[in-house]
Design a protein around this motif. Structure first.
Motif, mmCIF file in Angstrom:
data_model
loop_
_atom_site.group_PDB
_atom_site.id
_atom_site.type_symbol
_atom_site.label_atom_id
_atom_site.label_comp_id
_atom_site.label_asym_id
_atom_site.label_seq_id
_atom_site.Cartn_x
_atom_site.Cartn_y
_atom_site.Cartn_z
ATOM 1 N N GLY A 1 64.590 10.053 36.587
ATOM 2 C CA GLY A 1 65.894 10.056 37.235
ATOM 3 C C GLY A 1 65.768 9.421 38.613
ATOM 4 N N PHE A 2 66.537 8.343 38.847
ATOM 5 C CA PHE A 2 66.386 7.535 40.054
ATOM 6 C C PHE A 2 67.669 7.566 40.890
ATOM 7 N N GLU A 3 67.588 8.184 42.079
ATOM 8 C CA GLU A 3 68.707 8.216 43.037
ATOM 9 C C GLU A 3 69.984 8.762 42.396
ATOM 10 N N LEU A 4 69.849 9.833 41.631
ATOM 11 C CA LEU A 4 71.014 10.453 41.011
ATOM 12 C C LEU A 4 71.736 11.348 42.012
ATOM 13 N N ASP B 1 64.160 10.952 44.539
ATOM 14 C CA ASP B 1 65.356 10.705 45.349
ATOM 15 C C ASP B 1 65.436 9.285 45.881
ATOM 16 N N GLY B 2 64.448 8.454 45.581
ATOM 17 C CA GLY B 2 64.472 7.072 46.032
ATOM 18 C C GLY B 2 63.778 6.841 47.354
ATOM 19 N N GLY C 1 54.637 7.835 45.015
ATOM 20 C CA GLY C 1 54.016 8.818 44.138
ATOM 21 C C GLY C 1 54.234 8.505 42.667
ATOM 22 N N LEU C 2 55.450 8.073 42.300
ATOM 23 C CA LEU C 2 55.734 7.730 40.908
ATOM 24 C C LEU C 2 54.911 6.522 40.468
#
Length: 468
Positions: free
Chosen positions: A345-348, A371-372, A379-380
């Protein structure tokens, strides 16, 4: 807030700016209109902060009270000088006004120079003390306090203005020199008046000058007169000889030598040091006055600068040419991949449910949400470099607009996986196709055709082995 300082046009603005900072320590002021006005007048960060402070200062009366202080300052200074002159005349009268017309030269010298030497020593010590500990008992501080009281009254803004002005002077390392400019000037005038009164009395009246003691050796006075008379002798003042000092009734020539010796000591040890320090204080003031401005590195001012920056419309000032359109970054070879699916989930939006409904996690599926921010992305990417998944499903908010940061992140992501897909969530049914097409057009324009965008979860997971 010295009179010389207030003639500098920038100094009153700096005082008001600092005064607003101290005022807002008790609680922020309503500055919405002041922020807009300041932002519209100039693009300079410091000038905007100053303009905002002037707008707020007008509301609470700071500039008007500062203007009154500038008007009253010279008059209060004249009054203080008059009091010091009267005190000096009184002191001179005590020395030469006795009915017996007898002057003890040692007592007269201590009376005329004692307080002066003590205050001068305190001022010199203050040069090496921290700025905040500088003595508030000087004539300059008395003048400053009286001016603030007269200009502001009991309920004015005088305390915060005085605190702001002295804070600026201390930061510029000018506080003792600014106070000294006033104090030394008053002392110089006082000594000039005392000398004039003393010379007038000695010129037109007859006095007997001598010394007296009960317990001290006469040789002590001979030595003291010679030591004290050495400096005045360098500029022409006579020094009584040992016979004159020891004589109980020196003649007219001896009395004249005593009178000139006393006058020379007052000139050399009283008037000249104060005049020299007035000139030195003026020179230091001229050299350091450019530093009379707020400390823009204070958190208070940094916060204001950030608020002004947030008011400006977003613009790209350093466009990133990126890669040539149509050239996608190369990914890993199939032999380097593992049969793993990453769902990210990217910047949701904060209220978006996670994990998404309909997605069944398995041993071969890893689900994360970031959170972007730069640390989260790093880290990702480190985790992807370790796992090397076969595919990554990036869950994005359909209404969001892709930008350069998203493009860089996708390029870095593609270097650590075999395939990347976008699932655009929360798109209204009538706008889903448009949202998907907008992202697809952006992916093509940025040279990322390998990344496919869908608005249905079933389509995004097709062929990835994790169908809902």
């Amino acid at each position: 807030m010295t009179n010389t300082a207030l003639r500098e046009s920038a100094f009153p603005d700096a005082v008001v700016t600092e005064a607003i900072r101290w005022t807002e320590e008790k609680g922020p002021l309503d500055d919405a209109q002041a922020m807009r006005i300041a932002a519209s007048r100039t693009a300079n960060e410091h000038a905007r902060i100053t303009a905002r402070a002037l707008q707020l200062g007008e509301r609470i009366g700071l500039p008007s009270e500062l203007a009154r202080a500038r008007q009253w300052g010279p008059w209060v200074l004249l009054g203080l000088i008059a009091l010091v002159v009267v005190a000096g005349l009184g002191l001179a009268g005590n020395v030469v006004g006795g009915g017996e017309r007898h002057i003890n030269v040692i007592v007269a010298l201590v009376s005329l120079l004692g307080i002066h030497l003590v205050t001068l020593l305190l001022w010199l010590v203050g040069l090496w003390l921290p700025p905040g500990s500088f003595s508030t008992s000087s004539l300059a501080w008395i003048w400053l306090s009286l001016t603030a009281r007269v200009a502001g009254g009991k309920r004015g803004q005088a305390p915060v203005l005085v605190r702001a002005a002295t804070g600026l002077l201390a930061r510029a390392r000018l506080l003792p020199w600014a106070f000294g400019l006033v104090s030394h000037g008053i002392w110089s005038i006082s000594f000039a008046v005392v000398l004039a009164a003393l010379l007038f009395a000695l010129a037109f009246r007859s006095y007997t000058l001598s010394w007296e003691t009960t317990i001290l050796d006469p040789a002590f006075f001979v030595r003291a007169v010679q030591v004290l008379g050495w400096a005045p002798a360098q500029i022409g003042f006579p020094v009584p000889e040992a016979q004159t000092v020891l004589s109980s009734a020196p003649g007219a020539a001896g009395q004249r030598t005593w009178a000139l010796w006393l006058t020379g000591c007052i000139v050399v040890y009283g008037l000249l040091p104060r005049l020299a320090l007035v000139l030195l204080s003026a020179v230091v003031w001229r050299r350091r006055r450019a530093a009379l401005q707020p400390d823009w590195s204070e958190p208070y001012y940094r916060k204001l600068a950030a608020r002004f920056a947030a008011l400006a419309p977003p613009s790209i000032v350093d466009a990133d040419p990126g890669r040539a359109p149509g050239i996608a970054p190369s990914g890993l070879a199939p032999s380097q991949l593992r049969d793993t699916l990453f769902v990210v989930g990217f910047e949701l939006p904060p209220d978006a449910p996670w994990p998404p409904q309909g997605l069944h996690a398995s041993a071969a599926t890893e689900i994360q949400r970031i959170d972007g921010s730069a640390p989260a992305r790093r880290g990702l990417l480190d985790r992807l470099a370790e796992v090397r998944p076969r595919a990554v499903l990036l869950v994005c908010h359909a209404a969001s607009s892709p930008e350069r940061g998203t493009e860089r992140f996708l390029r870095d992501l593609l270097a650590h996986c075999g395939e990347c897909r976008l699932w655009l969530t929360d798109a209204a049914k009538d706008a889903a196709a448009d949202a998907s097409q907008r992202w697809i057009d952006w992916l093509r324009a940025t040279g990322l055709p390998r990344v496919t965008a869908m608005h249905r979860l079933e389509d995004a997971l097709e062929g990835l082995g994790a169908t809902p």
